[in-house]
Design a protein around this motif. Structure first.
Motif, mmCIF file in Angstrom:
data_model
loop_
_atom_site.group_PDB
_atom_site.id
_atom_site.type_symbol
_atom_site.label_atom_id
_atom_site.label_comp_id
_atom_site.label_asym_id
_atom_site.label_seq_id
_atom_site.Cartn_x
_atom_site.Cartn_y
_atom_site.Cartn_z
ATOM 1 N N LEU A 170 0.817 -1.248 -0.007
ATOM 2 C CA LEU A 170 -0.151 -0.008 0.106
ATOM 3 C C LEU A 170 0.860 1.155 -0.031
ATOM 4 C CD1 LEU A 170 -2.405 -1.414 2.528
ATOM 5 C CD2 LEU A 170 -2.827 -1.302 -0.043
ATOM 6 N N SER A 171 2.087 1.221 0.641
ATOM 7 C CA SER A 171 3.028 2.438 0.526
ATOM 8 C C SER A 171 3.503 2.421 -0.774
ATOM 9 C CB SER A 171 4.281 2.044 1.432
ATOM 10 O OG SER A 171 3.674 2.206 3.029
ATOM 11 N N MET A 172 3.524 1.211 -1.402
ATOM 12 C CA MET A 172 4.214 1.493 -2.872
ATOM 13 C C MET A 172 3.085 1.991 -3.865
ATOM 14 S SD MET A 172 5.802 -1.919 -5.214
ATOM 15 C CE MET A 172 7.139 -2.261 -4.129
ATOM 16 N N ILE A 173 1.772 1.627 -3.630
ATOM 17 C CA ILE A 173 0.812 2.100 -4.416
ATOM 18 C C ILE A 173 0.747 3.542 -4.228
ATOM 19 C CG2 ILE A 173 -1.634 2.563 -4.611
ATOM 20 C CD1 ILE A 173 -1.991 -0.535 -3.829
ATOM 21 N N ASP A 174 1.139 4.272 -3.068
ATOM 22 C CA ASP A 174 1.089 5.699 -2.552
ATOM 23 C C ASP A 174 2.215 6.292 -3.506
ATOM 24 O OD1 ASP A 174 -1.130 5.641 -1.226
ATOM 25 O OD2 ASP A 174 -0.115 6.298 0.728
ATOM 26 N N ASP A 175 3.469 5.639 -3.695
ATOM 27 C CA ASP A 175 4.688 6.211 -4.399
ATOM 28 C C ASP A 175 4.300 6.134 -5.845
ATOM 29 O OD1 ASP A 175 6.112 6.100 -1.972
ATOM 30 O OD2 ASP A 175 7.138 4.656 -2.303
ATOM 31 N N MET A 176 3.633 5.026 -6.513
ATOM 32 C CA MET A 176 3.250 5.000 -7.891
ATOM 33 C C MET A 176 2.340 5.927 -8.302
ATOM 34 S SD MET A 176 3.537 0.889 -8.069
ATOM 35 C CE MET A 176 3.054 0.809 -9.849
ATOM 36 N N GLY A 177 1.420 5.989 -7.296
ATOM 37 C CA GLY A 177 0.025 6.750 -7.860
ATOM 38 C C GLY A 177 -1.072 5.876 -8.117
ATOM 39 N N LEU A 178 -2.127 5.801 -7.274
ATOM 40 C CA LEU A 178 -3.360 5.137 -7.623
ATOM 41 C C LEU A 178 -3.662 5.286 -8.995
ATOM 42 C CD1 LEU A 178 -4.919 2.700 -6.575
ATOM 43 C CD2 LEU A 178 -6.462 4.472 -5.759
ATOM 44 N N ASP A 179 -3.770 6.478 -9.446
ATOM 45 C CA ASP A 179 -4.464 6.955 -10.540
ATOM 46 C C ASP A 179 -3.609 6.348 -11.764
ATOM 47 O OD1 ASP A 179 -2.164 8.675 -9.529
ATOM 48 O OD2 ASP A 179 -2.419 10.155 -11.315
ATOM 49 N N MET A 180 -2.373 6.339 -11.657
ATOM 50 C CA MET A 180 -1.631 5.521 -12.863
ATOM 51 C C MET A 180 -1.975 3.922 -12.956
ATOM 52 S SD MET A 180 0.223 8.221 -13.812
ATOM 53 C CE MET A 180 1.061 7.240 -14.955
ATOM 54 N N ILE A 181 -2.288 3.511 -11.693
ATOM 55 C CA ILE A 181 -2.518 1.960 -11.748
ATOM 56 C C ILE A 181 -3.990 1.811 -12.575
ATOM 57 C CG2 ILE A 181 -3.401 0.033 -10.592
ATOM 58 C CD1 ILE A 181 -1.179 0.898 -8.499
ATOM 59 N N VAL A 182 -4.819 2.861 -12.223
ATOM 60 C CA VAL A 182 -6.290 2.759 -12.710
ATOM 61 C C VAL A 182 -6.318 3.175 -14.186
ATOM 62 C CG1 VAL A 182 -8.566 3.827 -12.569
ATOM 63 C CG2 VAL A 182 -7.354 3.227 -10.267
ATOM 64 N N LYS A 183 -5.442 4.041 -14.569
ATOM 65 C CA LYS A 183 -5.591 4.357 -15.892
ATOM 66 C C LYS A 183 -5.092 3.322 -16.719
ATOM 67 C CE LYS A 183 -4.592 9.352 -15.464
ATOM 68 N NZ LYS A 183 -3.459 10.517 -15.623
ATOM 69 N N SER A 184 -3.849 2.661 -16.460
ATOM 70 C CA SER A 184 -3.662 1.404 -17.254
ATOM 71 C C SER A 184 -4.157 0.080 -17.233
ATOM 72 C CB SER A 184 -2.212 1.111 -16.712
ATOM 73 O OG SER A 184 -1.924 0.656 -15.349
ATOM 74 N N ASN A 185 -5.475 0.153 -16.128
ATOM 75 C CA ASN A 185 -6.116 -1.129 -15.790
ATOM 76 C C ASN A 185 -7.027 -1.584 -16.945
ATOM 77 O OD1 ASN A 185 -8.877 -2.414 -14.317
ATOM 78 N ND2 ASN A 185 -7.034 -3.274 -13.846
ATOM 79 N N PHE A 186 -7.736 -0.728 -17.579
ATOM 80 C CA PHE A 186 -8.713 -1.117 -18.795
ATOM 81 C C PHE A 186 -7.724 -2.087 -19.969
ATOM 82 C CE2 PHE A 186 -10.384 -0.722 -23.205
ATOM 83 C CZ PHE A 186 -11.734 -1.066 -22.867
ATOM 84 N N ALA A 187 -6.568 -1.703 -20.224
ATOM 85 C CA ALA A 187 -5.798 -2.269 -21.416
ATOM 86 C C ALA A 187 -5.463 -3.687 -20.848
ATOM 87 C CB ALA A 187 -4.822 -1.673 -21.790
ATOM 88 N N MET A 188 -5.064 -3.736 -19.418
ATOM 89 C CA MET A 188 -4.702 -5.003 -19.000
ATOM 90 C C MET A 188 -5.766 -6.147 -18.838
ATOM 91 S SD MET A 188 -1.952 -3.917 -16.208
ATOM 92 C CE MET A 188 -0.752 -5.058 -16.431
ATOM 93 N N VAL A 189 -6.886 -5.501 -18.258
ATOM 94 C CA VAL A 189 -8.074 -6.434 -18.266
ATOM 95 C C VAL A 189 -8.280 -6.905 -19.776
ATOM 96 C CG1 VAL A 189 -10.431 -6.403 -17.803
ATOM 97 C CG2 VAL A 189 -8.977 -5.433 -16.304
ATOM 98 N N SER A 190 -8.319 -5.986 -20.943
ATOM 99 C CA SER A 190 -8.915 -6.479 -22.160
ATOM 100 C C SER A 190 -7.813 -7.302 -22.696
ATOM 101 C CB SER A 190 -8.580 -4.925 -22.962
ATOM 102 O OG SER A 190 -8.944 -5.505 -24.350
ATOM 103 N N GLU A 191 -6.563 -7.513 -22.614
ATOM 104 C CA GLU A 191 -5.560 -8.359 -23.088
ATOM 105 C C GLU A 191 -5.236 -9.462 -22.120
ATOM 106 O OE1 GLU A 191 -2.220 -7.287 -25.301
ATOM 107 O OE2 GLU A 191 -3.184 -5.291 -25.998
#
Length: 701
Positions: A538-559
């Motif tokens: 959860l600390s790592m998510i804060d460092d990366m930015g949850l918004d960045m994970i969410v933005k990339s999620n659609f393509a990852m689910v799709s493929e």
């Protein structure tokens, strides 16, 4: 003289004016000095020869232009018995004791990086001069390989700079600059590169004329005497041990052994303890996996060396895009002493990027990673503007705009019209396929993908992604550029999520699932840290930015499928602007300097969950790890990477996986496919289809 010393392949002894002996170290067929097993035998032969006809002084240096000694080749120890290891350590100690006991002044003229055994040799000399190269570092990093110095380094470092200064360097393996080394008293002088040997000879000649030695700080001498008190020494080391244990959870046995050896005040007894500790540590599982990780890192940096004659240093970089990642890439490039220009259509964004670079460098100065003068020099290498410039000078273009395929293709086409057709176009992306970006290029063979990881200064891996028609020369240059920036290059296939994000995201999502199920934020992070992760998920998510994970999620689910589906309550966090360190609100709260302060308990209300803490620590670890392990096996099934050894390195340096466990694939081998499949099936029944094992695992089970 060389003819009188037969069978010297690593050392060259020459007499200089005023009867000063110069001993040069040069490991053949190597760009740097990695010392082989027979080095100490040759050094012993030289010292025995010098005793028969003493010169007036001895200067030890390296024949390599960029390096003094990089380290010792530990592979030569792999098939040795415990007795043979102890005998070798005892012999190495004896040789350096002979060097230290020479009745003539001895001086190490250090002209480049000085690590491990190299620094042990330098510490056995009376004096140490270093060149003023900005890139020069010194360290005793053996602890990072799960061992400790075996040639007397634990004792000589403490004798040289005092116990309080030596202990943190021995326990961390941290590299220090020549400036910090001078302040600590580890080196005696910093001199200009061209005059290193001349001033060394001059100093030896002055000693012949009974000129007083370099002055030592009387206060530091008093402190060293106090540190030799048995009571004070033990008290300090016990506090250091407690502090380290709380941070490392007792996972690194080398730390305990180093502290035990340092507690001994009798030099000869301490040397025997150092021998015993080295033998014991080298044969541990932790040491073997750490040594393998270091070996793989070196191999990754040597990729494409077979066409290195076609690869030149990158001389000028243009970065297109001035966001946080663009600024971070500029910072790494300036640290490599390469001129870099940031281009953006918004002047205010360029100013922000330059300020970000300055802030990163200021932090490096505060952490003693660079001197203030170096910071000014490197900042002067960074410029910015609204227009494309440096048409002829630019040989490497780095596109770093936001994740939009059409925009990246447009920038590629504009770059091909403006810059030289020989310039390499690298696209920094985490979600777009490189093949799709390169499809509009006139010279697709000069297009390659780069994936830097956030936070960029802490995660050493950079994924390099060639597409089907990227030329070998471009790949080799890209690998070389990453090395210039101080990164570890990893070649991965052009697939969704590449390797790091694809393995890391399921692990992070499962940590959020644990929060949804009522587990406390700090308990989740603490559980994974006790397992050995450098930072909690959860600390790592804060460092990366949850918004960045969410933005990339659609393509990852799709493929990649439903196993990448976001937890159901995550949209509530996005709506609540939980971007982590970037806006100081995430799973944790952050102060004005961006430092993590405490868990943000209001997040439970935002996510509409009540913390119940039903799971044991081991159950949380198992849930998160199984998601990571399963996806790492998916990556092998889909040929995302070509080497599990490289995957181990990436898991440690990009995913914070426990280094002492050898990396994700080493851990998979240890647990075994049968047990992993059993646990995955059990968790599928408990939590759903995201835990279903991949075919690669099923076949091996």
């Amino acid at each position: 003289m060389q003819s009188q010393l037969k069978n010297l392949s690593l050392l060259k002894l020459e007499m200089q004016p005023s009867n000063i002996a110069l001993l040069s170290i040069d490991v053949p067929d190597n760009a740097v000095n990695w010392l082989p097993e027979h080095f100490f035998r040759e050094l012993n032969d030289v010292l025995e020869y010098l005793k028969t006809d003493l010169p007036s002084g001895l200067v030890i240096t390296s024949a390599k232009k960029q390096c003094f000694i990089q380290g010792f080749d530990l592979d030569c120890f792999q098939n040795k018995t415990a007795d043979e290891l102890k005998q070798y350590s005892a012999f190495a100690q004896q040789v350096l004791t002979s060097l230290a006991n020479l009745t003539i002044p001895t001086l190490s003229a250090i002209n480049g990086n000085c690590f491990g055994v190299g620094l042990e040799i330098a510490l056995a000399c009376d004096y140490r001069f270093v060149s003023d190269k900005q890139s020069l570092n010194l360290a005793l990093p053996q602890v990072l390989s799960g061992i400790l110095p075996f040639a007397g380094g634990t004792q000589r470092l403490a004798q040289c700079i005092g116990l309080r200064n030596a202990t943190p360097l021995l326990l961390s393996g941290r590299k220090i600059s020549h400036n910090e080394a001078l302040k600590l008293g580890l080196v005696d002088k910093i001199v200009p590169v061209p005059r290193l040997l001349a001033l060394s000879y001059q100093w030896i000649k002055q000693r012949q004329n009974n000129v007083p030695p370099l002055k030592k700080n009387p206060l530091s001498l008093t402190i060293k005497k106090l540190e030799n008190s048995h009571y004070l020494r033990h008290k300090y080391l016990e506090r250091a041990e407690t502090k380290i244990w709380l941070k490392e959870f007792g996972h690194y046995p080398a730390i305990k052994k180093i502290i035990d050896v340092l507690k001994e005040t009798d030099f000869d007894i301490a040397l025997q303890q150092e021998q015993n500790a080295f033998v014991e540590l080298f044969q541990t599982e932790e040491s073997q996996v750490l040594i393998k990780l270091k070996r793989t890192q070196r191999a990754m940096r040597l990729q494409y060396r077979h066409i290195s004659n076609k690869v030149q240093d990158v001389k000028h970089v243009s970065i297109l895009g001035s966001g946080y990642m663009g600024a971070g890439i500029a910072y790494l490039t300036a640290n490599a002493q390469i001129p870099v220009r940031i281009k953006d259509i918004q002047p205010i964004e360029i100013q922000k990027a330059l300020h970000t670079c300055y802030a990163l460098m200021r932090d490096a100065v505060a952490n003693k990673e660079m001197a203030y003068g170096e910071m000014i020099q490197r900042m002067n290498l960074i410029s910015g503007g609204e227009r494309l410039v440096s048409m002829q000078q630019t040989d490497f273009i780095m596109e770093a705009v936001y994740e939009n395929l059409a925009l990246k293709q447009q920038i590629l086409q504009e770059s091909e019209r403006f810059y030289s057709e020989k310039a390499i176009f690298a696209t920094n992306t985490s979600t777009c396929h490189i093949q799709d970006i390169a499809s509009v290029a006139r010279h697709p063979e000069r297009v390659i993908g780069f994936h830097y990881l956030s936070p960029l200064t802490k995660r050493k891996i950079v994924e390099i992604i060639p597409h089907k028609t990227t030329s070998d020369q471009v790949i080799a240059t890209a690998v070389h550029f990453a090395i210039q920036q101080g990164r570890i290059p990893m070649l991965v296939s052009d697939t969704e999520g590449f390797f790091v994000n694809r393995v890391l995201i399921p692990y992070l999502l499962e940590a959020i699932e644990c929060v949804v199920d009522g587990e406390a934020i700090e308990f989740i992070d603490r559980s994974l840290q006790e397992f050995g992760f450098q930072i909690g998920p959860l600390s790592m998510i804060d460092d990366m930015g949850l918004d960045m994970i969410v933005k990339s999620n659609f393509a990852m689910v799709s493929e990649l499928g439903e196993r990448f589906r976001l937890p159901k309550n995550i949209s509530l966090l996005v709506q609540n602007e939980r971007k982590g360190r970037k806006n100081k609100r995430g799973f944790y709260l952050y102060d004005s300097n961006g430092e993590r302060s405490q868990e943000d308990k209001s997040i439970y209300h935002v996510m509409e969950v009540i913390p119940r803490n039903d799971l044991e620590s081991e159950e949380i670890v198992r849930r998160c790890l199984l998601r990571m392990i399963n996806e790492a096996c998916w990556c092998l099934q889909d040929n995302v990477i070509s080497s599990t050894d490289e995957g181990d390195v990436a898991s440690v340096f990009a995913m914070a996986f426990p280094e002492f466990r050898g990396g994700i694939y080493a851990y998979i081998d240890k647990i075994g496919a049968k047990e992993i499949v059993k646990q995955l099936r059990k968790h599928t029944e408990l939590y759903g289809s995201r835990f279903e094992p991949c075919d690669w695992l099923l076949e091996r089970a």
